[in-house]
Design a protein around this motif. Sequence first.
Motif, PDB file in Angstrom:
ATOM      1  N   LEU A 152       0.824  -1.207   0.000  1.00 36.12           N
ATOM      2  CA  LEU A 152       0.000   0.000   0.000  1.00 36.12           C
ATOM      3  C   LEU A 152       0.859   1.260   0.000  1.00 36.12           C
ATOM      4  CD1 LEU A 152      -2.728  -1.108   2.560  1.00 36.12           C
ATOM      5  CD2 LEU A 152      -3.190  -0.381   0.223  1.00 36.12           C
ATOM      6  N   CYS A 153       1.919   1.248   0.795  1.00 36.51           N
ATOM      7  CA  CYS A 153       2.746   2.451   0.959  1.00 36.51           C
ATOM      8  C   CYS A 153       3.773   2.626  -0.155  1.00 36.51           C
ATOM      9  CB  CYS A 153       3.473   2.406   2.305  1.00 36.51           C
ATOM     10  SG  CYS A 153       2.376   2.503   3.739  1.00 36.51           S
ATOM     11  N   LEU A 154       4.346   1.524  -0.649  1.00 42.16           N
ATOM     12  CA  LEU A 154       5.428   1.627  -1.628  1.00 42.16           C
ATOM     13  C   LEU A 154       4.940   1.637  -3.072  1.00 42.16           C
ATOM     14  CD1 LEU A 154       8.140  -0.697  -0.054  1.00 42.16           C
ATOM     15  CD2 LEU A 154       7.871   1.771   0.155  1.00 42.16           C
ATOM     16  N   ASP A 180       5.808 -12.370  -9.471  1.00 40.22           N
ATOM     17  CA  ASP A 180       7.049 -13.055  -9.848  1.00 40.22           C
ATOM     18  C   ASP A 180       8.142 -12.555  -8.909  1.00 40.22           C
ATOM     19  OD1 ASP A 180       9.298 -14.157 -10.962  1.00 40.22           O
ATOM     20  OD2 ASP A 180       8.829 -13.584 -13.029  1.00 40.22           O
ATOM     21  N   LEU A 181       8.383 -13.328  -7.840  1.00 37.53           N
ATOM     22  CA  LEU A 181       9.350 -12.892  -6.832  1.00 37.53           C
ATOM     23  C   LEU A 181      10.775 -12.925  -7.363  1.00 37.53           C
ATOM     24  CD1 LEU A 181       7.887 -14.643  -3.653  1.00 37.53           C
ATOM     25  CD2 LEU A 181       7.714 -12.242  -4.312  1.00 37.53           C
ATOM     26  N   ASP A 182      11.083 -13.851  -8.260  1.00 36.96           N
ATOM     27  CA  ASP A 182      12.444 -13.948  -8.782  1.00 36.96           C
ATOM     28  C   ASP A 182      12.812 -12.740  -9.637  1.00 36.96           C
ATOM     29  OD1 ASP A 182      12.777 -16.399  -7.521  1.00 36.96           O
ATOM     30  OD2 ASP A 182      11.954 -17.507  -9.232  1.00 36.96           O
ATOM     31  N   ASN A 183      11.884 -12.328 -10.503  1.00 41.01           N
ATOM     32  CA  ASN A 183      12.147 -11.176 -11.371  1.00 41.01           C
ATOM     33  C   ASN A 183      11.615  -9.865 -10.798  1.00 41.01           C
ATOM     34  OD1 ASN A 183      13.396 -12.694 -13.499  1.00 41.01           O
ATOM     35  ND2 ASN A 183      11.345 -13.440 -14.055  1.00 41.01           N
ATOM     36  N   LEU A 204       5.136  -7.433 -10.368  1.00 35.91           N
ATOM     37  CA  LEU A 204       3.799  -7.669  -9.831  1.00 35.91           C
ATOM     38  C   LEU A 204       2.773  -7.185 -10.843  1.00 35.91           C
ATOM     39  CD1 LEU A 204       2.555  -7.005  -6.249  1.00 35.91           C
ATOM     40  CD2 LEU A 204       1.424  -5.820  -8.128  1.00 35.91           C
ATOM     41  N   TRP A 205       1.731  -7.983 -11.067  1.00 32.08           N
ATOM     42  CA  TRP A 205       0.625  -7.614 -11.950  1.00 32.08           C
ATOM     43  C   TRP A 205      -0.650  -7.485 -11.128  1.00 32.08           C
ATOM     44  CZ3 TRP A 205       4.377 -11.074 -13.224  1.00 32.08           C
ATOM     45  CH2 TRP A 205       5.102 -10.839 -14.402  1.00 32.08           C
ATOM     46  N   ILE A 206      -1.430  -6.466 -11.414  1.00 28.74           N
ATOM     47  CA  ILE A 206      -2.729  -6.293 -10.779  1.00 28.74           C
ATOM     48  C   ILE A 206      -3.791  -6.684 -11.803  1.00 28.74           C
ATOM     49  CG2 ILE A 206      -4.273  -4.702  -9.588  1.00 28.74           C
ATOM     50  CD1 ILE A 206      -1.677  -5.211  -8.140  1.00 28.74           C
ATOM     51  N   GLU A 207      -4.427  -7.809 -11.575  1.00 29.53           N
ATOM     52  CA  GLU A 207      -5.377  -8.340 -12.545  1.00 29.53           C
ATOM     53  C   GLU A 207      -6.824  -8.235 -12.080  1.00 29.53           C
ATOM     54  OE1 GLU A 207      -4.692  -9.306 -15.507  1.00 29.53           O
ATOM     55  OE2 GLU A 207      -2.506  -9.252 -15.383  1.00 29.53           O
ATOM     56  N   LEU A 250       8.485  -4.734  -8.307  1.00 27.66           N
ATOM     57  CA  LEU A 250       8.315  -5.049  -6.897  1.00 27.66           C
ATOM     58  C   LEU A 250       9.534  -4.582  -6.117  1.00 27.66           C
ATOM     59  CD1 LEU A 250       6.140  -6.456  -5.213  1.00 27.66           C
ATOM     60  CD2 LEU A 250       7.418  -8.578  -5.456  1.00 27.66           C
ATOM     61  N   PRO A 251       9.377  -3.669  -5.140  1.00 31.15           N
ATOM     62  CA  PRO A 251      10.529  -3.192  -4.365  1.00 31.15           C
ATOM     63  C   PRO A 251      11.254  -4.336  -3.666  1.00 31.15           C
ATOM     64  CG  PRO A 251       8.606  -1.806  -3.981  1.00 31.15           C
ATOM     65  CD  PRO A 251       8.126  -2.989  -4.767  1.00 31.15           C
TER      66      PRO A 251
END
Length: 377
Positions: A178-180, A197-200, A203-206, A232-233
């Motif tokens: 929410l904050c970042l 995708d944590l490796d790359n 993040l997608w918002i679908e 993704l930070p």
Amino acid sequence: MYVPQPDGTVKRKFAYGKSFDECDGKRRELLDRANDGIPTPTRDMTLGQWFDYWLEVIVKPDLSPGSYRAYEQTVRNHLRPRIGSKVMVKLGIKELRGAMQRLAEEKTAKTARHAVRVLSAALTAAMVEDIGLTRNVAKLVHVRAATDSGKSWDAVTVLRFLAAARRLTVYYPAFLLLCLLGLRRAEVCGLRWDDIDLDNRVLWIEQQRQRTSAGTIDVDLKSETSKAPLPLPAQCIAPLRWTRMRTAWLRERAISRGRPWFDDPQGHVFVTRTGRPLLAENLYLTLQRVIEAEGLGKMNLKGLRKSCGTLLVHLKVHPRVIKAILRHSRIATTLDIYAEALDPDVIAAVGQLDRLLRQPARIRQLEAARSDSEAAG
């Protein structure tokens, strides 16, 4: 001919034309609508009757459940009691302005302005129908209301909140997003592991999780701009991995102890202790507990999203970049946040200008320097 009405009755309607063929064509169109079971409102239809038809036939199928619920509440609470008995084609500017002024006095100016917007949408849809409505009087009535885009936190307060959330709640990763990234609360609750995708670090918002008449379900986003992928930070990676491990541990513990567990087929990221997807209401209550424990000021989940935009402004990020991060559909929405957040900068700039204009020697020096440059050129 007689045509069906939105309320189930049948009324007589006339077709007019400059020639027999034109009039007969309109008559045949009315016949085709009647044979297909499509209501044709008449000129004596009241606004209350039109609201029923508009909400069920136009708004409900075409707009999101949240929009339908907001429109229906505005019609039921504010518009129908005040102007529902008025014949739609006879509604005048004067009586509408008077009704909205009384609404603003009884409630708030913001409520009255929203009611005018809903009425305008209803009348715009009515103009498409063949009922003789030639103008939208709601567009001619203006209600002044102060623009309140909500509060936001500065960087220090956001850091204090996140530090407290990390100690006090397992939903700390949700507050990080929410904050970042400035996600909406419904988007956080509707987030799935397939969208991350944590490796790359993408993040997608679908989809977003909304309360509807069929229950709380995932629905599509309102606009395509909201579906843009987001980076993704780095500090979100470890908390999200921990969240996935926690969900697996909760499931194993519930099954081993014979306790109820909901196997979420959609794989939501944030779930409760029983495995069900997290609701926005629960996330809001968690936010309030953290705020109270840390002694921070009032804030809601929408304010955290706005705080993200405010911090980006103070980092001198261009408005179009902020628009891409917050996924606003209109640049004007981003500029509202941008203008508000830049107030301290504007004050500082005016102060510098004031100090400059109070230094005649400095002004003469600048003029001399300009003359020398023009002579050299």
